[in-house]
Write an enzyme that holds these catalytic residues in place. Sequence first.
Site, PDB file in Angstrom:
ATOM      1  N   ASP A   1      59.952  59.905  49.882  1.00  0.00           N
ATOM      2  CA  ASP A   1      58.568  59.866  49.413  1.00  0.00           C
ATOM      3  C   ASP A   1      57.772  60.953  50.134  1.00  0.00           C
ATOM      4  OD1 ASP A   1      56.184  59.080  48.275  1.00  0.00           O
ATOM      5  OD2 ASP A   1      55.935  57.313  49.516  1.00  0.00           O
TER       6      ASP A   1
ATOM      7  N   VAL B   1      58.064  51.849  43.325  1.00  0.00           N
ATOM      8  CA  VAL B   1      59.165  51.120  42.693  1.00  0.00           C
ATOM      9  C   VAL B   1      59.747  50.056  43.629  1.00  0.00           C
ATOM     10  CG1 VAL B   1      59.828  52.958  41.106  1.00  0.00           C
ATOM     11  CG2 VAL B   1      60.801  52.922  43.402  1.00  0.00           C
TER      12      VAL B   1
ATOM     13  N   ASP C   1      66.811  54.719  51.021  1.00  0.00           N
ATOM     14  CA  ASP C   1      66.556  54.280  49.655  1.00  0.00           C
ATOM     15  C   ASP C   1      65.775  55.315  48.858  1.00  0.00           C
ATOM     16  OD1 ASP C   1      64.257  53.888  51.155  1.00  0.00           O
ATOM     17  OD2 ASP C   1      63.967  51.784  50.584  1.00  0.00           O
TER      18      ASP C   1
ATOM     19  N   LYS D   1      61.038  60.997  44.849  1.00  0.00           N
ATOM     20  CA  LYS D   1      59.848  61.030  44.001  1.00  0.00           C
ATOM     21  C   LYS D   1      59.482  62.457  43.632  1.00  0.00           C
ATOM     22  CE  LYS D   1      57.807  56.685  45.375  1.00  0.00           C
ATOM     23  NZ  LYS D   1      56.652  55.968  45.919  1.00  0.00           N
TER      24      LYS D   1
END
Length: 181
Positions: free
Chosen positions: A106, A156, A103, A134
């Site tokens: 990070d 998010v 997904d 990100k």
Amino acid sequence: MLDDIDRILVTRQQIARRVAELGQEISRDLDRLCDGDEFVMIPVLTGSIIFVADLMRQIPKKVRISPVMVSSYPGGATTSQGVAIIGELPDDLAGKHILIVDDILDSGSTIKVLREALLERGARSVRVCVLLRKDIPEAQEVSCEYVGFDIPNEFVVGYGLDYDNYYRNLPDVAVLKKEMM
Ligand code: IMP
Ligand code: MG
């Protein structure tokens, strides 16, 4: 649920368009790469469930899917607590072309750990597709072949992404109100 949202960052329409593009790009690359070899998609549970369901339907190829579960944000944590692969990886990956589907990129630990583990099992190639990345150096530095959207460094939810396992069913990607976290 909608009351908990501060603002939408990526709409369902933008996601649908981009997923179709990613599917075309991946399909083209597979034509070049695979040449009869087996292709396996490895979605990272649970966050990629909605993304992979949409993405795989944009890839008209013979493909197996073999989900793995990785835990990095237990419960209500919003910063990475270290990565663990939960359960066993499939042991029949030798010689196969793998596409990891996640997904969001990070800290990058999930992708680094998984890519390494899959190559160790003899995968012929390991590529990575994430919906979101990100805007932080750690995420930008991890090599990733397919990126849906680059987003600001905010926490998010939606389209599979959760906070404490909620909000995965939001159709858009959104930022939660501060008081909800
Ligand atoms: P990484 O290993 O730090 O790159 O983190 C990847 C995993 O952390 C993702 O697969 C998500 O499950 C989770 N994660 C990272 N950032 C967010 C976020 O903003 N919202 C929800 N989950 C996130
Ligand atoms: Mg998560």
